[in-house]
Design an enzyme around this catalytic site. Structure first.
Site, mmCIF file in Angstrom:
data_model
loop_
_atom_site.group_PDB
_atom_site.id
_atom_site.type_symbol
_atom_site.label_atom_id
_atom_site.label_comp_id
_atom_site.label_asym_id
_atom_site.label_seq_id
_atom_site.Cartn_x
_atom_site.Cartn_y
_atom_site.Cartn_z
ATOM 1 N N HIS B 249 0.952 -1.168 0.068
ATOM 2 C CA HIS B 249 0.013 0.162 0.006
ATOM 3 C C HIS B 249 0.795 1.201 -0.044
ATOM 4 O O HIS B 249 1.933 1.321 0.711
ATOM 5 C CB HIS B 249 -0.763 -0.062 1.219
ATOM 6 C CG HIS B 249 -1.791 0.987 1.119
ATOM 7 N ND1 HIS B 249 -2.062 2.321 1.125
ATOM 8 C CD2 HIS B 249 -3.308 0.873 0.994
ATOM 9 C CE1 HIS B 249 -2.921 2.934 1.001
ATOM 10 N NE2 HIS B 249 -4.063 1.972 1.102
ATOM 11 N N ARG B 269 -6.387 10.382 -0.451
ATOM 12 C CA ARG B 269 -6.294 10.861 -1.621
ATOM 13 C C ARG B 269 -7.693 11.078 -2.437
ATOM 14 O O ARG B 269 -7.844 11.956 -3.272
ATOM 15 C CB ARG B 269 -5.344 10.140 -2.463
ATOM 16 C CG ARG B 269 -3.960 10.445 -2.114
ATOM 17 C CD ARG B 269 -3.108 9.240 -2.711
ATOM 18 N NE ARG B 269 -2.975 7.928 -1.604
ATOM 19 C CZ ARG B 269 -3.026 6.695 -2.320
ATOM 20 N NH1 ARG B 269 -3.057 6.454 -3.784
ATOM 21 N NH2 ARG B 269 -3.304 5.703 -1.506
#
Lengths: 251, 638
Positions: B249, B269
């Site tokens: 990740h 994000r």
């Protein structure tokens, strides 16, 4: 920065046990659980501790640090001075299994006593409509990570073992409150049941549960007190009481 | 071993995360007496850590979304190595599985018109993730947990016994699957609390044990993720597929050291957060790979406009699939543009008002405040890649979740195929629900097809399993006494350094040599104390699974001489279409050694291929596949 920290950790089982002193390395940025893990890896490989996510999300590593109910993974070592002795003991309200691990099955039994969500009849999956403002109230309670620190700190059962059968505890009061406030739950009388069947009346609002909640849930103000108020409205308002006697449903 | 505790069930579900609980609900609703085994307490499984949401093309926020678009995104994210039937079923069934959760009592965040809200996420063309702030996994697991309680309450009302048809065995670890003539007959386990052994007789076992990342040093995973299911399946005769694909990740915490690896949700994000290097540059614009060119914004202006007007602008490159972002961060740090603690900056503080950040990302706010003294509403976070997920896993039939071993099923992270070489964020929770349910159905169909006499648990197998489990208490006759914690640390370091985010042939050969040495030392592990809640013993038993699974990862990673998704070879940096339809499969040979074989990926059906532009397919498919495409099916590749 690194230093030798002094720790006292409770070791033992349901028969006997006591505090054991350890000197352990402590590093910058660490939490109490890091130190417990270092103890396991270097000095006490069979030291029992329950943990999972190590990020304050699963609620497994509940214990008492210097007598205060805490998540070990969220208790920063920087909150203690390097010369302070840090005492780690198991949750006091539940029976010890071994070392820092307690038998929390009480909570799972209580969970099974709370009637489940009852979905609205005739509303197909996908057709549920709820406003954010309405789900927000229950969502606060659904932040609960079931660490059971509120159950541990609650003097109703912490100091009075005999209350356990009659008292569900703060965690399950907010479970009832959550269902009671769920916009689409169809079960009636949840608040009354909290009083009659789950021991809500034993709570005298000392707010210890709110104080220890790692999720910052306002257990007392937003969960318990509104339910108590509703119970008072329904059960002790003389007019409502009279009405319920006169118009009592024939069953 | 006749005195060992025994239970008989129709179906045994190993693992109590999202996949296991959904499977158990289905098995019980289909009439199977079902037991759920969880390694930790009920409701603590790693699903609880999922943050961003559940991907399902409900189209609540953008009505253009559909299962076809979700399918397309999933295949692109996995670089076309996905099992296409699994990707199809997943995309088609995810909405039903999410709506069903509302009937169990789940409370998702809402749209203004009262439907389930959906958020943007990496690799998803439209806002698709049903969510509850950034604690969606907690909502999922609690909802399923409470649904199980409600089923138990129904059984209690009917029979007076809450556990009559569905029982949870918490803090129990399975060490061996039991078979008779190659068919599942049950499982051997121990209670973590007491160390007592317990045998479950069951003709159907559903593996839902999650992943493997505890073999890596920097990981977002909890201690439970030791590859148990993958190892159990191998030893029982099933196959593992695609094990070289491990997802790093892109955004884990990097400081302080004790929290290194803890997840920072992709929602940061999705909700506007941007990545910058130490020079302040939004570097993701420099890392859009060819296959995605044209789908992502090329300027900061356009990227920023997309949040308000997604129909007329392209999405910011921060929302590329995870493998791309993780590699980009890795390169920036390696080239000396990292932060003081070796990550990059993830900033949401200049993008959203403070109260909005706290509302949308409450647990991130809390996590950084409490653990790193960082106020994410006022300053950027430092983040770097963390080992998060394994795309590979037990090879299963797409429709029934059945493995090659009759009676053995697998669902969720432990199963392989759906995500191909890289999983999109949000596709994990939907995977758990879709294939958890299918595994429950698969088990029910299998059990009802069995003759009256079920496969039997043999006493000698129970005896053997008990001896294996007790081995760490006996001192080795030769060699040094080994400490399980030391071996575990060395394994994590080996996998991190040699089979990590960027891989090289020589390093993986070295990794395999080191693994052989660790395996030999693992046989000399000795644990202190007794069997009652002894973490040293528990780790010793988990170690053998971690070592076995690590070997499979290293072998497959060495074999695949290309870079694709979660597998990046410095010595073979490009994606190679000739590998597009090749699965690497691990099995045991008759001596109990792991062997690696190449197998063909199932073909993508023409009507599914037709969902893509031909120009896009040419980036992925083999020449052979392309040549078959056009003359036979004019529809495909419009």
């Amino acid at each position: 920065m690194s230093y030798e920290g002094s720790f006292r950790v409770w070791r033992g089982d349901d028969d006997a046990g006591g505090l054991v002193d350890y000197q352990v390395e402590v590093n910058d940025g660490e939490v109490v659980l890091d130190v417990i893990h270092r103890l396991q890896a270097t000095q006490a490989p069979d030291l029992a501790v329950r943990w999972n996510c190590k990020a304050g999300k699963c609620g497994s590593c509940s214990a008492e640090v210097n007598g205060r109910p805490r998540l070990l993974c969220m208790t920063r070592m920087s909150t203690f001075s390097p010369d302070e002795v840090v005492t780690v003991t198991p949750l006091r309200t539940f029976p010890v299994l071994r070392d820092l691990v307690t038998d929390v099955s009480f909570n799972y039994e209580k969970a099974r006593e709370i009637p489940a969500f009852e979905p609205p009849k005739g509303v197909a999956p996908g057709d549920y409509r709820m406003a954010q403002v309405d789900v927000g109230r229950s969502q606060e309670f659904r932040k609960c990570i079931e660490c059971f620190l509120c159950q541990d700190v609650c003097h109703v059962i912490r100091d009075h073992e005999q209350n356990k059968p009659a008292f569900a505890g703060p965690r399950f009061f907010i479970r009832i409150a959550e269902l009671d406030m769920h916009p689409l739950d169809t079960r009636e009388g949840r608040a009354e049941a909290a009083q009659d069947e789950h021991g809500l009346g034993l709570c005298n609002i000392t707010k210890c549960c709110t104080e220890v909640c790692p999720e910052g849930i306002k257990i007392t103000d937003n969960g318990i007190i509104p339910m108590k108020e509703r119970v008072v409205d329904r059960k002790y308002d003389p007019l409502v009481w009279l009405g319920s006697k006169i118009f009592r449903r024939q069953t | 071993m006749s005195d060992v505790e025994r239970h008989a069930y129709d179906c045994l579900v190993i693992g109590a995360g999202g996949a296991g609980l959904r499977a158990a609900i289905e098995a019980r609703e289909r009439g199977l007496r079902t037991a759920i085994i969880c390694k930790s307490l009920f409701g603590k499984a790693h699903t609880v850590m999922a943050e961003g949401g559940i991907a399902a093309s409900m189209g609540n926020v953008n009505s253009r979304d559909s299962w076809e678009v979700h399918f397309r995104d999933t295949m692109r994210g996995g670089k076309f190595l996905n099992n296409p039937r699994m990707a199809e079923l997943h995309a088609k069934e995810a909405p039903q599985r999410v709506w069903e959760l509302e009937t169990y009592g789940a409370l998702f965040d809402r749209t203004p018109d009262g439907r389930i809200s959906q958020r943007n996420f990496g690799g998803h063309e439209y806002p698709r993730l049903a969510h509850v702030g950034d604690r969606t996994g907690l909502e999922l697991i609690r909802t399923l947990q409470q649904k199980i309680v409600s089923l138990q309450q129904a059984d209690g009302r009917e029979s007076g016994d809450l556990d009559a048809r569905l029982r949870v065995f918490a803090e129990v670890t399975v060490t061996d699957l039991l078979t008779e003539e190659g068919r599942i007959s049950g499982a051997f386990a121990y209670y973590r609390e007491s160390g007592r052994f317990v045998v479950f007789e069951a003709p159907a076992v559903i593996l839902a044990t999650g992943g493997i990342c505890k073999s890596f040093k920097v990981t977002s995973n909890s201690w439970e993720y030791t590859g148990d299911g993958q190892a159990l399946a191998l030893r029982a005769g099933a196959a593992l597929v695609n094990m070289e694909f491990v997802q790093f990740h892109p955004t884990g915490m990097v400081w302080p050291p004790s929290v290194k690896g803890i997840l920072v949700t992709e929602s940061v994000r999705g909700d506007g957060g941007v990545l910058r290097n130490s020079e302040g540059r939004r570097f993701m614009f420099d890392y859009v790979p060819d296959v995605f060119r044209g789908q992502y914004a090329e300027s900061e202006d356009e990227a920023d406009r997309w949040y308000e007007d997604p129909d007329n602008n392209k999405r910011p490159p921060e929302l590329l699939p995870r493998d791309e972002v993780a590699r980009a961060i890795n390169s920036e740090v390696k080239e000396g543009r990292g932060t003081p603690h070796g990550g990059v900056f993830l900033d949401v503080s200049t993008r959203l008002p403070a109260d909005e950040i706290v509302r949308r990302l409450p647990s991130m706010y809390h996590q950084f405040k409490e653990l790193a003294d960082v106020d994410i509403t006022a300053e950027p976070m430092e983040v770097g890649p963390t080992c998060h997920y394994v795309m590979g896993g037990v090879e299963v039939d797409a429709d029934t979740a059945a493995t090659a071993v009759p009676g053995l099923f697998a669902a969720g992270e432990v199963a392989g195929g759906l995500h191909g070489s890289n999983r999109l964020g949000g596709n994990s929770l939907s995977d758990l629900l879709v294939f958890g349910k299918r595994a429950g159905d698969g088990a029910a169909d299998y059990v009802s097809s069995l003759p009256q006499t079920r496969p039997q648990v043999r006493d000698e197998d129970v005896e053997h399993a008990a001896q294996t489990a007790l081995a760490p208490f006996a001192a080795p006759t030769l060699g040094a006494f080994e400490n399980p914690y030391t071996i575990h640390t060395e394994l994590q370091q080996t996998m991190n350094d040699l089979v990590g985010i960027i891989r090289r042939e020589s390093e993986m050969i070295e990794a395999l040599q080191r693994l052989s040495k660790l395996e030999a030392r693992e046989r000399d592990v000795v644990v202190e104390g007794h069997r009652q809640f002894n973490p040293g013993w528990h780790l010793a038993l988990d170690l053998r699974n971690m070592l076995l699974v690590s070997r499979c990862i290293a072998m497959a990673a060495l074999e695949r001489t290309e870079s694709r998704g979660g597998h990046t070879r410095e010595d073979h940096p490009d994606m190679d279409a000739r590998w597009r339809d090749v699965n690497l499969v691990c099995r045991f040979d008759d001596k109990g050694e792991v062997v690696l074989q190449r197998e063909m990926l199932p073909a993508i059906r023409p009507e599914l291929l037709a969902l893509f532009e031909r120009s896009e397919l040419t980036k992925y498919l083999t020449e052979d596949e392309l040549s078959r495409l056009s003359p036979l099916d004019p529809e495909a590749g419009r």
